[in-house]
Design a protein around this motif. Sequence first.
Motif, PDB file in Angstrom:
ATOM      1  N   ARG A   1      -8.073  14.103   4.261  1.00  0.00           N
ATOM      2  CA  ARG A   1      -6.720  14.415   3.797  1.00  0.00           C
ATOM      3  C   ARG A   1      -6.367  15.864   4.064  1.00  0.00           C
ATOM      4  O   ARG A   1      -5.265  16.182   4.547  1.00  0.00           O
TER       5      ARG A   1
ATOM      6  N   GLN B   1      -1.593   7.278   4.387  1.00  0.00           N
ATOM      7  CA  GLN B   1      -1.913   6.116   3.560  1.00  0.00           C
ATOM      8  C   GLN B   1      -3.364   5.733   3.826  1.00  0.00           C
ATOM      9  O   GLN B   1      -3.885   5.978   4.907  1.00  0.00           O
TER      10      GLN B   1
ATOM     11  N   GLU C   1      -2.734   6.632   9.126  1.00  0.00           N
ATOM     12  CA  GLU C   1      -3.300   5.608   8.234  1.00  0.00           C
ATOM     13  C   GLU C   1      -4.815   5.681   8.265  1.00  0.00           C
ATOM     14  O   GLU C   1      -5.417   6.293   9.145  1.00  0.00           O
TER      15      GLU C   1
ATOM     16  N   GLU D   1       3.030  12.159   6.548  1.00  0.00           N
ATOM     17  CA  GLU D   1       2.742  11.117   5.565  1.00  0.00           C
ATOM     18  C   GLU D   1       1.357  10.545   5.817  1.00  0.00           C
ATOM     19  O   GLU D   1       0.842  10.574   6.942  1.00  0.00           O
TER      20      GLU D   1
ATOM     21  N   GLN E   1       0.855  -1.184   0.000  1.00  0.00           N
ATOM     22  CA  GLN E   1       0.000   0.000   0.000  1.00  0.00           C
ATOM     23  C   GLN E   1       0.891   1.234   0.000  1.00  0.00           C
ATOM     24  O   GLN E   1       1.789   1.364   0.844  1.00  0.00           O
ATOM     25  N   PRO E   2       0.661   2.132  -0.942  1.00  0.00           N
ATOM     26  CA  PRO E   2       1.518   3.322  -1.033  1.00  0.00           C
ATOM     27  C   PRO E   2       1.414   4.213   0.206  1.00  0.00           C
ATOM     28  O   PRO E   2       0.363   4.309   0.841  1.00  0.00           O
ATOM     29  N   ILE E   3       2.523   4.838   0.533  1.00  0.00           N
ATOM     30  CA  ILE E   3       2.591   5.853   1.582  1.00  0.00           C
ATOM     31  C   ILE E   3       2.850   7.182   0.884  1.00  0.00           C
ATOM     32  O   ILE E   3       3.820   7.318   0.117  1.00  0.00           O
ATOM     33  N   ILE E   4       1.978   8.159   1.142  1.00  0.00           N
ATOM     34  CA  ILE E   4       1.960   9.400   0.379  1.00  0.00           C
ATOM     35  C   ILE E   4       2.476  10.556   1.234  1.00  0.00           C
ATOM     36  O   ILE E   4       2.170  10.649   2.436  1.00  0.00           O
TER      37      ILE E   4
ATOM     38  N   VAL F   1       6.198   2.406   0.613  1.00  0.00           N
ATOM     39  CA  VAL F   1       5.142   1.393   0.554  1.00  0.00           C
ATOM     40  C   VAL F   1       5.199   0.553   1.834  1.00  0.00           C
ATOM     41  O   VAL F   1       6.269   0.349   2.415  1.00  0.00           O
ATOM     42  N   GLU F   2       4.027   0.099   2.232  1.00  0.00           N
ATOM     43  CA  GLU F   2       3.961  -0.820   3.382  1.00  0.00           C
ATOM     44  C   GLU F   2       3.695  -2.230   2.855  1.00  0.00           C
ATOM     45  O   GLU F   2       2.742  -2.442   2.090  1.00  0.00           O
TER      46      GLU F   2
ATOM     47  N   LYS G   1       2.976   6.276  14.006  1.00  0.00           N
ATOM     48  CA  LYS G   1       1.943   5.952  13.032  1.00  0.00           C
ATOM     49  C   LYS G   1       0.604   6.008  13.757  1.00  0.00           C
ATOM     50  O   LYS G   1       0.284   5.136  14.566  1.00  0.00           O
TER      51      LYS G   1
ATOM     52  N   ILE H   1       4.204   9.559  -3.955  1.00  0.00           N
ATOM     53  CA  ILE H   1       4.484   8.281  -3.293  1.00  0.00           C
ATOM     54  C   ILE H   1       5.932   8.302  -2.814  1.00  0.00           C
ATOM     55  O   ILE H   1       6.864   8.460  -3.609  1.00  0.00           O
TER      56      ILE H   1
END
Length: 634
Positions: free
Chosen positions: A581, A593, A573, A591, A386-389, A399-400, A537, A396
């Motif tokens: 967002r 996701q 997350e 960051e 899953q992308p981390i933005i 990724v996780e 996180k 991007i």
Amino acid sequence: MLRKVDTGLPDFGVETGDLRPATAAQTADRAPARASLSSSRMIVLLALVVLLATMVSTGVGYQVARHQDETLAMEQRTALRNAVAEFRALFGHEREIDPRFVRMVEQSARLKNLQFEVAPADDGREIQPVLDTEGRITGFFTWQRTSPMAATAKAVMPFVAALAMALAGFAGFSVWHLRRASRELSESEALARRAADVDKITGLPNHAKMLELLDLALAERMPGETTTFAVFEIDGIADITANFGVLGSDELIIALADRIREATPDGAVCARIGSDEFAMLLTAPDATDIGKIIASVIENFARPHWFETVVRVSAHAGFAQAPHHAATRGELTRRAELALRAAVKKGPGAWVAFETPLDTISTDQKFIQRELPRAVSAHELELHYQPIIAAHGGRIIGVEALLRWTHPQRGPIGPAVFIPIAEQMGLMDVIGAFVLRRALQEAKRWPDLYVAVNLSPLQVRDGSIVDTVRAALAESGVPPSRLMLEITEGVLIDNPEEMVRRIEDLHALGVRVALDDFGSGYSNLSYLQRFPLDKLKIDRSFVTALGTSANGGVIIQAIVALGRALGLSILVEGVETEQQRVLLRLAGCDEMQGFLFARPAPAATIDRLLAQQKQNGGKALPASGGNEGEALTA
């Protein structure tokens, strides 16, 4: 009408408290009683053997003595006849014999008080007629008969008789002692058999006895009756032991045993089947309200207890019934345990009756236990990403790695389902090493991204995790700075000193460490100061609260400010809407996701997303506007 099961034990009421110490003492005396019985038997046997041998030896000896005496008498007569025949000429009609000749014959024939008489008196002496040369009787030799061997035997006989009487008396005493020891051992073994069926602390039937009684109840159940097996689990026993010691917890267990007896009907059998578990067995008419009885037991358990201070404990319960849920002991107890596990999830005070879906869950667990080792060997496990933005710009940046399992027949099986079972089976070291190596190998195709890998609590506690990470980095050639290891708050609590060293060792490799799901666990702020972390996180529950709670944004801003003060970057997350967002970016998160950007997908999908980002001149990815999966299907 309730029908009581015959337990084969004493009535398990208040008086059983007096039974427990005696039972323990009698059980301890079984070995001495058994040894005493064995020695008594041996003594009796030896005494009887010696007595018999004495009597036989005495009889044989006396017969031998008589035989020896008879032989001696015959030899004496023979010697006398020979002497008379040798000197027959000396015997004439004078009726007199030289006394010297008589003494000579007496000595040669070994006779006692030999005399020559013409007309012997009838005085019991031995008689031998004397014939002259013409064959006429001229007189008689008489002598006193001797039996030296028999006389000796008779002299010894009183001592032998005394010995025999002593042996007989000793044997009799030994037989009495033997009977007493046998009786004591029988009583001890009877008490031991009862003790084997009784819980030593409460006096209730133990687990083994309860299963035996359950078999009996199932066999004797009549039409129109239901046999209920219920299991009660007590919460907080460990805390009582920690605060009041073992004696305090034992006192509480005894009180709880009294409570369950008070709350159950007369026809019920109660037992203690574990350190913190009780059970109830009840055969009653189908219309009996079992739920009411079980709720009453739980309420009784929850009443305050006094141990130097007021103590409260809670309980939960599960039960199954025959014939509605099962017909055999094994199925009934298994399904009662499944109901108990379901009650645990509901919380203290809950009780659950068995239902078929509970067994379906258990069947799924058995399926996973059987299939997961095969899936690991067959390489059926795979990784999705899953992308981390970046919060600013939407690019991007990482990724996780997320573990996935697609079974050939069952289809996708979620990690929340199979990971706990993998931990129970001891497979997490193999699976964790696979995830780490695969994630680093595929990270080589994305040189501008970092890859985040979740570590299970078992992996973090294992001292070999540092060597595993070092070997995976060396094998892949990926720079350590591109690896982010995510751990949960729970592992930090078990052994803080060891966890500090573990994180420092990982830092020494050059990797970074993030605290996952911050805010969903203990959230002790001292951890943030004590442990050398790199990233927080924030759990998705705070993101969900943005749209429903006025305090949601305030809490996130506080976490962000705290992370900033400690020099930690913030990743959030579970972002699913454009509004979330924007609010999270304004709150200062670094960051993000979530499904707003992309769902977890295979590595090839990440390749396409990066290609789209490159075609867009490295600018932000177009947000999906809440339409989950749009970014992946574009």
